[in-house]
Design a protein around this motif. Structure first.
Motif, PDB file in Angstrom:
ATOM      1  N   SER A  24      42.432  37.041  30.346  1.00 21.14           N
ATOM      2  CA  SER A  24      43.343  38.170  30.409  1.00 21.14           C
ATOM      3  C   SER A  24      43.787  38.535  28.992  1.00 21.14           C
ATOM      4  O   SER A  24      43.512  37.813  28.030  1.00 21.14           O
ATOM      5  N   LEU A  25      44.491  39.633  28.888  1.00 23.63           N
ATOM      6  CA  LEU A  25      45.063  40.034  27.606  1.00 23.63           C
ATOM      7  C   LEU A  25      46.002  38.951  27.080  1.00 23.63           C
ATOM      8  O   LEU A  25      45.995  38.627  25.895  1.00 23.63           O
ATOM      9  N   GLU A  26      46.770  38.339  27.979  1.00 24.31           N
ATOM     10  CA  GLU A  26      47.666  37.250  27.572  1.00 24.31           C
ATOM     11  C   GLU A  26      46.882  36.060  27.039  1.00 24.31           C
ATOM     12  O   GLU A  26      47.283  35.427  26.077  1.00 24.31           O
ATOM     13  N   ARG A  58      45.806  36.893  23.543  1.00 23.52           N
ATOM     14  CA  ARG A  58      46.954  36.762  22.619  1.00 23.52           C
ATOM     15  C   ARG A  58      47.262  35.299  22.323  1.00 23.52           C
ATOM     16  O   ARG A  58      47.523  34.934  21.176  1.00 23.52           O
ATOM     17  N   SER A  93      47.579  43.106  18.808  1.00 21.61           N
ATOM     18  CA  SER A  93      47.350  42.854  20.234  1.00 21.61           C
ATOM     19  C   SER A  93      48.653  42.922  21.020  1.00 21.61           C
ATOM     20  O   SER A  93      48.632  43.201  22.221  1.00 21.61           O
ATOM     21  N   ALA A  94      49.778  42.688  20.364  1.00 16.99           N
ATOM     22  CA  ALA A  94      51.075  42.781  21.040  1.00 16.99           C
ATOM     23  C   ALA A  94      51.358  44.212  21.483  1.00 16.99           C
ATOM     24  O   ALA A  94      52.139  44.441  22.411  1.00 16.99           O
ATOM     25  N   GLU A  95      50.710  45.174  20.849  1.00 15.09           N
ATOM     26  CA  GLU A  95      50.901  46.585  21.206  1.00 15.09           C
ATOM     27  C   GLU A  95      50.036  46.998  22.388  1.00 15.09           C
ATOM     28  O   GLU A  95      50.242  48.057  22.968  1.00 15.09           O
ATOM     29  N   LEU A  96      49.041  46.199  22.741  1.00 11.97           N
ATOM     30  CA  LEU A  96      48.145  46.527  23.845  1.00 11.97           C
ATOM     31  C   LEU A  96      48.803  46.228  25.176  1.00 11.97           C
ATOM     32  O   LEU A  96      49.557  45.253  25.313  1.00 11.97           O
ATOM     33  N   ARG A  97      48.524  47.064  26.179  1.00 10.17           N
ATOM     34  CA  ARG A  97      49.054  46.873  27.520  1.00 10.17           C
ATOM     35  C   ARG A  97      47.907  46.945  28.510  1.00 10.17           C
ATOM     36  O   ARG A  97      47.043  47.829  28.388  1.00 10.17           O
ATOM     37  N   PRO A  98      47.906  46.071  29.514  1.00  9.10           N
ATOM     38  CA  PRO A  98      46.834  46.146  30.520  1.00  9.10           C
ATOM     39  C   PRO A  98      46.992  47.405  31.377  1.00  9.10           C
ATOM     40  O   PRO A  98      48.115  47.860  31.601  1.00  9.10           O
ATOM     41  N   THR A  99      45.887  47.923  31.843  1.00 10.88           N
ATOM     42  CA  THR A  99      45.955  49.070  32.747  1.00 10.88           C
ATOM     43  C   THR A  99      46.313  48.574  34.130  1.00 10.88           C
ATOM     44  O   THR A  99      46.018  47.448  34.505  1.00 10.88           O
ATOM     45  N   ARG A 100      46.918  49.409  34.890  1.00 20.00           N
ATOM     46  CA  ARG A 100      47.334  49.022  36.254  1.00 20.00           C
ATOM     47  C   ARG A 100      46.473  49.676  37.271  1.00 20.00           C
ATOM     48  O   ARG A 100      45.976  50.674  37.272  1.00 20.00           O
TER      49      ARG A 100
END
Length: 148
Positions: free
Chosen positions: A66-68, A71, A141-148
């Motif tokens: 995942s994005l997390e 990170r 990467s802290a600025e990235l958000r997963p799509t929903r």
């Protein structure tokens, strides 16, 4: 042949570092439980194996993390990179002291132990640059958000 320099401080500094090499907690620093029970080559081997395992896990593509996760791995690599320059310096000091104490025999050619120390200095500088890049990757990467 290039001028011989002592990029890691005075001979006294190198000697102090070298003399403390076999004593846990030498230099007033606490040694972790892991470091007190293992040889440095074993710890380095495990670090290399962990990096290899991460590479293999990520080779499968985006479905395995995942994005997390990304990170967290970036942050862990940055923490590891922060210690690499100092580790390279300490390894170089060990070599310098062992050479001065006659524990390392001179090799053939143009002073190979000097070139190993120089290579370790270059590796430390490269680790500094890698850590700075990982720091930037972490911030971005802290600025990235997963799509929903």
């Amino acid at each position: 042949m290039p001028k011989r320099v002592r990029p890691y401080g005075s001979a006294a500094d190198a000697e102090s570092a070298g003399l403390g090499r076999g004593r846990p907690g030498a230099g007033g620093e606490l040694v972790s439980e892991l470091a007190s029970t293992m040889m440095m080559r074993d710890i380095a081997s495990q670090a290399a194996e962990a990096t290899r395992a991460l590479r293999e896990l990520t080779a499968g593509g985006t479905g395995f993390g995942s994005l997390e996760d990304v990170r967290d791995v970036i942050a862990s690599l940055e923490r590891m990179g922060q210690d690499l320059p100092n580790l390279c310096e300490q390894l170089a000091r060990i070599l310098v002291v062992q050479r001065e104490e006659g524990q390392i025999a001179p090799g053939s050619g143009q002073d190979p132990d000097f070139w190993v120390v120089e290579a370790l200095a270059a590796a430390g500088q490269a680790a500094d640059m890698m850590t700075a890049a990982l720091n930037q990757a972490g911030k971005t990467s802290a600025e990235l958000r997963p799509t929903r």
